[in-house]
Write a protein that holds these residues in place. Structure first.
Motif, PDB file in Angstrom:
ATOM      1  N   MET A 368      36.771  74.687  34.553  1.00  0.00           N
ATOM      2  CA  MET A 368      37.361  73.871  33.491  1.00  0.00           C
ATOM      3  C   MET A 368      37.629  72.441  33.943  1.00  0.00           C
ATOM      4  N   ILE A 369      37.653  72.217  35.256  1.00  0.00           N
ATOM      5  CA  ILE A 369      37.882  70.870  35.788  1.00  0.00           C
ATOM      6  C   ILE A 369      36.515  70.277  36.111  1.00  0.00           C
ATOM      7  N   VAL A 370      36.025  69.412  35.246  1.00  0.00           N
ATOM      8  CA  VAL A 370      34.666  68.891  35.343  1.00  0.00           C
ATOM      9  C   VAL A 370      34.650  67.651  36.222  1.00  0.00           C
ATOM     10  N   GLY A 371      33.795  67.659  37.223  1.00  0.00           N
ATOM     11  CA  GLY A 371      33.657  66.483  38.078  1.00  0.00           C
ATOM     12  C   GLY A 371      33.170  66.850  39.459  1.00  0.00           C
ATOM     13  N   VAL A 551      32.175  60.394  34.913  1.00  0.00           N
ATOM     14  CA  VAL A 551      32.236  60.001  33.501  1.00  0.00           C
ATOM     15  C   VAL A 551      31.058  60.598  32.736  1.00  0.00           C
ATOM     16  N   LEU A 552      29.853  60.529  33.321  1.00  0.00           N
ATOM     17  CA  LEU A 552      28.661  61.053  32.656  1.00  0.00           C
ATOM     18  C   LEU A 552      28.750  62.573  32.505  1.00  0.00           C
ATOM     19  N   LEU A 553      29.269  63.254  33.534  1.00  0.00           N
ATOM     20  CA  LEU A 553      29.419  64.708  33.450  1.00  0.00           C
ATOM     21  C   LEU A 553      30.412  65.098  32.358  1.00  0.00           C
ATOM     22  N   LEU A 554      31.504  64.337  32.240  1.00  0.00           N
ATOM     23  CA  LEU A 554      32.512  64.631  31.229  1.00  0.00           C
ATOM     24  C   LEU A 554      31.989  64.351  29.824  1.00  0.00           C
ATOM     25  N   ILE A 555      31.202  63.282  29.693  1.00  0.00           N
ATOM     26  CA  ILE A 555      30.604  62.988  28.384  1.00  0.00           C
ATOM     27  C   ILE A 555      29.736  64.162  27.940  1.00  0.00           C
ATOM     28  N   GLU A 556      28.885  64.652  28.848  1.00  0.00           N
ATOM     29  CA  GLU A 556      28.021  65.780  28.513  1.00  0.00           C
ATOM     30  C   GLU A 556      28.853  67.023  28.204  1.00  0.00           C
ATOM     31  N   HIS A 557      29.913  67.276  29.004  1.00  0.00           N
ATOM     32  CA  HIS A 557      30.748  68.464  28.806  1.00  0.00           C
ATOM     33  C   HIS A 557      31.423  68.445  27.436  1.00  0.00           C
ATOM     34  N   PHE A 558      32.129  67.344  27.121  1.00  0.00           N
ATOM     35  CA  PHE A 558      32.839  67.273  25.842  1.00  0.00           C
ATOM     36  C   PHE A 558      31.865  67.218  24.664  1.00  0.00           C
ATOM     37  N   ASN A 559      30.740  66.567  24.862  1.00  0.00           N
ATOM     38  CA  ASN A 559      29.737  66.478  23.799  1.00  0.00           C
ATOM     39  C   ASN A 559      29.253  67.867  23.393  1.00  0.00           C
ATOM     40  N   ARG A 560      28.902  68.674  24.376  1.00  0.00           N
ATOM     41  CA  ARG A 560      28.431  70.031  24.076  1.00  0.00           C
ATOM     42  C   ARG A 560      29.561  70.911  23.557  1.00  0.00           C
ATOM     43  N   GLN A 561      30.755  70.776  24.133  1.00  0.00           N
ATOM     44  CA  GLN A 561      31.892  71.589  23.712  1.00  0.00           C
ATOM     45  C   GLN A 561      32.233  71.353  22.245  1.00  0.00           C
ATOM     46  N   LEU A 571      25.361  65.001  20.432  1.00  0.00           N
ATOM     47  CA  LEU A 571      24.974  63.611  20.231  1.00  0.00           C
ATOM     48  C   LEU A 571      24.024  63.169  21.329  1.00  0.00           C
ATOM     49  N   GLU A 572      23.198  62.157  21.018  1.00  0.00           N
ATOM     50  CA  GLU A 572      22.296  61.565  22.002  1.00  0.00           C
ATOM     51  C   GLU A 572      22.763  60.140  22.289  1.00  0.00           C
ATOM     52  N   PHE A 573      23.060  59.856  23.563  1.00  0.00           N
ATOM     53  CA  PHE A 573      23.564  58.537  23.953  1.00  0.00           C
ATOM     54  C   PHE A 573      22.435  57.707  24.556  1.00  0.00           C
ATOM     55  N   SER A 574      22.352  56.451  24.120  1.00  0.00           N
ATOM     56  CA  SER A 574      21.358  55.545  24.695  1.00  0.00           C
ATOM     57  C   SER A 574      21.769  55.160  26.106  1.00  0.00           C
ATOM     58  N   HIS A 575      20.807  54.638  26.864  1.00  0.00           N
ATOM     59  CA  HIS A 575      21.122  54.204  28.230  1.00  0.00           C
ATOM     60  C   HIS A 575      22.164  53.102  28.211  1.00  0.00           C
ATOM     61  N   GLU A 576      22.055  52.192  27.249  1.00  0.00           N
ATOM     62  CA  GLU A 576      23.013  51.095  27.174  1.00  0.00           C
ATOM     63  C   GLU A 576      24.419  51.619  26.885  1.00  0.00           C
ATOM     64  N   ALA A 577      24.500  52.591  25.992  1.00  0.00           N
ATOM     65  CA  ALA A 577      25.813  53.159  25.676  1.00  0.00           C
ATOM     66  C   ALA A 577      26.408  53.867  26.895  1.00  0.00           C
ATOM     67  N   LEU A 578      25.589  54.620  27.611  1.00  0.00           N
ATOM     68  CA  LEU A 578      26.082  55.313  28.808  1.00  0.00           C
ATOM     69  C   LEU A 578      26.507  54.322  29.881  1.00  0.00           C
ATOM     70  N   ASP A 579      25.728  53.237  30.025  1.00  0.00           N
ATOM     71  CA  ASP A 579      26.097  52.226  31.028  1.00  0.00           C
ATOM     72  C   ASP A 579      27.437  51.596  30.688  1.00  0.00           C
ATOM     73  N   VAL A 590      40.822  60.931  31.197  1.00  0.00           N
ATOM     74  CA  VAL A 590      39.979  61.962  30.591  1.00  0.00           C
ATOM     75  C   VAL A 590      40.386  62.215  29.142  1.00  0.00           C
ATOM     76  N   ARG A 591      41.674  62.121  28.851  1.00  0.00           N
ATOM     77  CA  ARG A 591      42.116  62.340  27.471  1.00  0.00           C
ATOM     78  C   ARG A 591      41.505  61.304  26.538  1.00  0.00           C
ATOM     79  N   GLU A 592      41.462  60.055  26.973  1.00  0.00           N
ATOM     80  CA  GLU A 592      40.863  59.000  26.153  1.00  0.00           C
ATOM     81  C   GLU A 592      39.376  59.255  25.942  1.00  0.00           C
ATOM     82  N   LEU A 593      38.686  59.694  26.985  1.00  0.00           N
ATOM     83  CA  LEU A 593      37.251  59.969  26.872  1.00  0.00           C
ATOM     84  C   LEU A 593      37.001  61.124  25.906  1.00  0.00           C
TER      85      LEU A 593
END
Length: 691
Positions: A368-371, A551-561, A571-579, A590-593
């Protein structure tokens, strides 16, 4: 029978010493004949040993003891017993036999006064025949020192041959040895009668009480006297053991409130012997059956370690008892026993199954602790070790708001719970009004204060009994409440408001805070002793801005969850958005993300997320001053020397070209983190699209 021989039952106790002949019990004793038999035995030991017929005037008990003495290498010319004069060793012997000495104290005190002037002394020896107490006629006590019949003297047969103490230990029955019957020449002027003392619990010989003096003190009832004294000592031992048994049961009731009547229970004393058994499972009963009183009572089960820690106790358990839960029991601050509880729940029948289940719960909690950042993994490692160790009862989790501190409390709960019903109670100290802190933490009885519940109410410590209590934002705890919390943590007993009765609790505390408690201590808002109590083990959860590509791992985790919960595609994130998301400093962590990803799922017009979908604070250039990085070898543009600055700029361009604009690989090539790379690209005005 010759005229100068006398029957011991027809005359007073003292025989005619002039003749050297007397009757001991039902055996005629002739001093000269016994000496000749002894001399003959020593002159031809092998023949005497092989000859099954011993002299009629030498008792078989004595003859057999002579043989043991001779074949054991004892010198018949010895004039004294071995003696230990080392004070530390004698002190150790006294401590090791404290129960025996205490049990003999009353008998020795009453008999000691009666022996003054009789030429007799009373001695107490341990199970090895080492003297641990003496009392009696002063002249005899002084004379006994000549042969080391004194504290520290060793009087078993292996040390000094046939004698009242050692031979009683060997035979296990009350025994007298008179004058020439002794094996060593130096003690043949003495007479002694010894009786073994048996432990009332298991019947093992734990010592000898002996009456000794020069040979004229012999009486036929000397043996009966020491046998009666031994019985008195055994009775006192039984009383001591019963008292200890009661106190250990009381200690268990106080320390293990989660015990249920249907669970099996064995209480062992400080020697690892079962002193109480109840409802023991069949498999364990078979192993421990020993006598009609209780299954297994008196049976030795384990060696209790001196440390008394839960880990050492668990490792000391023999294999067939490792399905139980073990709890140390202390009396007056010292480890005096342990409680072995066999849960009635079937899953607890196999320690391997229990360990597998606990490990699975722990692995799920870790997942449950992603990172993958080093700082986060170090915090997880410490929390896992705390979860597995039953000796650590509190953990302090420090970190900014929103970093996920409660996940570490749940991790400790998952790794330490014994059953599926072990509670996890979480409370935020910042959400409780000052007036209600005491009631929320400790509970109250009916009518304890205005507004109190009519039925009374348990506090969170009682609710968390047997499990984990998470106190979030403990820095908000009022100063006047902190001493009561410290007392509960130290004594493991909680008193509801308005109630004088203590309620034992077994709770693991995970305290968390976003404050610097050391600064709070300096400001007088937090007690130093409470800080050291809750912070014996502490971890710091790193903020999201210091966790790099987590940050990228958490984005993927919350996105799928979130997508899975809503039954939608991620959702699909562009490279610019991820950067941009990677470069953002995430003050809410993490709460804000997580909240951002949830908002994007609701508000985004398509499943393709670009820069235009992100909030302005993320896409706008940072106005914060740029500090020089400690990472890698990148140089600050403020440093003098344009050639170095230009070389740094060119190195970044070369890396971008070599990696085709992939910023993750560029950062690895340059040996810096991605946030540092973004800052440098911004400083030098380099765009990834230049290639």
């Amino acid at each position: 029978m010759s005229p100068n021989q006398m029957k011991i039952d027809a005359l007073p106790g003292r025989a005619s010493l002039d003749t050297g002949q007397m009757v001991l019990g039902n055996i005629d004793y002739d001093e000269r004949a016994t000496m000749r038999a002894w001399e003959s035995f020593l002159a031809d030991e092998p023949k005497c040993a092989r000859d099954p017929v011993h002299p009629s005037h030498v008792r078989s008990l004595i003859h057999e003891s002579w043989y043991r003495s001779a074949t054991g290498g004892i010198s018949a010319q010895r004039i004294e017993a071995p003696l230990s004069s080392d004070r530390d060793e004698i002190e150790y012997l006294t401590r090791a036999n404290a129960e025996l000495v205490s049990a003999a104290r009353r008998s020795f005190a009453s008999l000691g006064q009666l022996l003054d002037g009789t030429g007799a002394m009373l001695v107490l020896a341990d199970s090895d025949g080492v003297l641990i107490d003496t009392i009696g006629d002063k002249k005899t006590l002084h004379a006994g020192m000549d042969i080391h019949l004194d504290i520290g003297g060793k009087w078993n047969e292996d040390a000094v041959g046939t004698n009242g103490i050692g031979t009683a230990l060997w035979t296990g029955v009350p025994t007298f040895v008179h004058a020439a019957e002794h094996f060593c020449a130096g003690i043949k002027s003495w007479t002694c009668a010894g009786a073994p003392i048996r432990d009332p619990l298991d019947g093992k010989i734990i010592g000898v009480v002996d009456l000794s003096g020069y040979s004229p003190i012999f009486r036929p009832h000397n043996t009966a006297l020491v046998a009666a004294t031994a019985r008195q000592i055994e009775k006192a031992l039984a009383e001591q053991q019963q008292e200890q048994r009661t106190r250990l049961l009381e200690a268990f009731i106080s320390s293990a409130p989660s015990y249920r009547r249907k669970d099996g229970l064995v209480i062992v004393d400080h020697r690892g012997r079962a002193i109480f058994c109840n409802n023991v499972p069949d498999g364990e009963t078979t192993e421990m059956m020993d006598g009609p009183m209780e299954p297994g009572r008196g049976r030795w089960l384990m060696n209790l370690p001196s440390s008394g820690s839960d880990a050492d106790l668990a490792s000391a358990l023999p294999a067939h008892l490792r399905s139980c839960h073990i709890t140390p029991l202390k009396l007056d601050g010292d480890l005096r026993g342990a409680a072995l509880v066999f849960p009635s729940v079937p899953v607890a029948s196999s320690v391997a199954v229990v360990h597998r289940e606990v490990n699975k719960h722990l692995q799920d909690a870790v997942a449950m602790i992603v990172g993958e950042s080093e700082a986060l993994q170090a915090a997880i490692d410490v929390a896992c070790r705390v979860a597995r160790s039953s000796s650590v009862t509190s953990l302090l989790v420090e970190g900014e708001t929103g970093v996920g501190k409660e996940l570490f409390a749940r991790l400790v709960h998952a790794g330490s719970r014994r059953t599926a019903n072990d509670p996890f109670i979480a409370i935020n100290c910042g959400a409780i009004t000052k007036d209600l802190f005491g009631s929320e933490l400790f509970g109250h009885v009916a009518g304890a204060f205005t507004g109190a519940s009519r039925e009374g109410k348990p506090g969170v410590f009682e609710l968390a009994n047997g499990g984990v209590l998470s106190l979030d934002e403990i820095g908000e705890l009022p100063l006047e409440v902190q001493p009561f919390l410290l007392r509960v943590l130290e004594e493991r007993v909680v008193n509801r408001i308005g109630d004088s009765r203590g309620r034992p609790v077994e709770v693991r505390l995970v305290a968390s805070t976003n404050r610097d408690l050391k600064q709070e201590i300096a400001a007088g808002r937090f007690r130093r002793d409470l800080y050291y109590r809750i912070g014996a083990v502490s971890i710091t959860v790193p903020p999201l801005r210091e966790r790099g590509e987590d940050v990228l791992l958490l984005i993927e985790h919350f996105n799928r969850q979130i997508a899975t919960a809503a039954g939608e595609d991620p959702l699909e994130f562009s490279h610019e958005a991820l950067d941009a998301l990677l470069a953002y400093r995430w003050p809410g962590n993490v709460r804000e993300l997580k909240n951002l990803i949830g908002r994007l799922h609701v508000l985004a017009r398509s499943h393709d997320i670009g820069l235009h979908d992100l909030p302005g604070e993320i896409t706008a250039p940072s106005s914060e001053p740029r500090a020089t990085s400690d990472e890698g070898t990148i140089l600050s543009p403020e440093l003098p020397g344009g050639t170095l600055v230009e070389a740094e700029r060119q190195a970044m361009k070369n890396a971008l070209a070599a990696e085709g604009g992939n910023l993750s690989r560029v950062a690895r090539r340059l040996g810096i983190s991605r946030p540092t790379l973004y800052r440098k690209l911004d400083q030098y005005g380099i765009r990834r699209s230049f290639v």
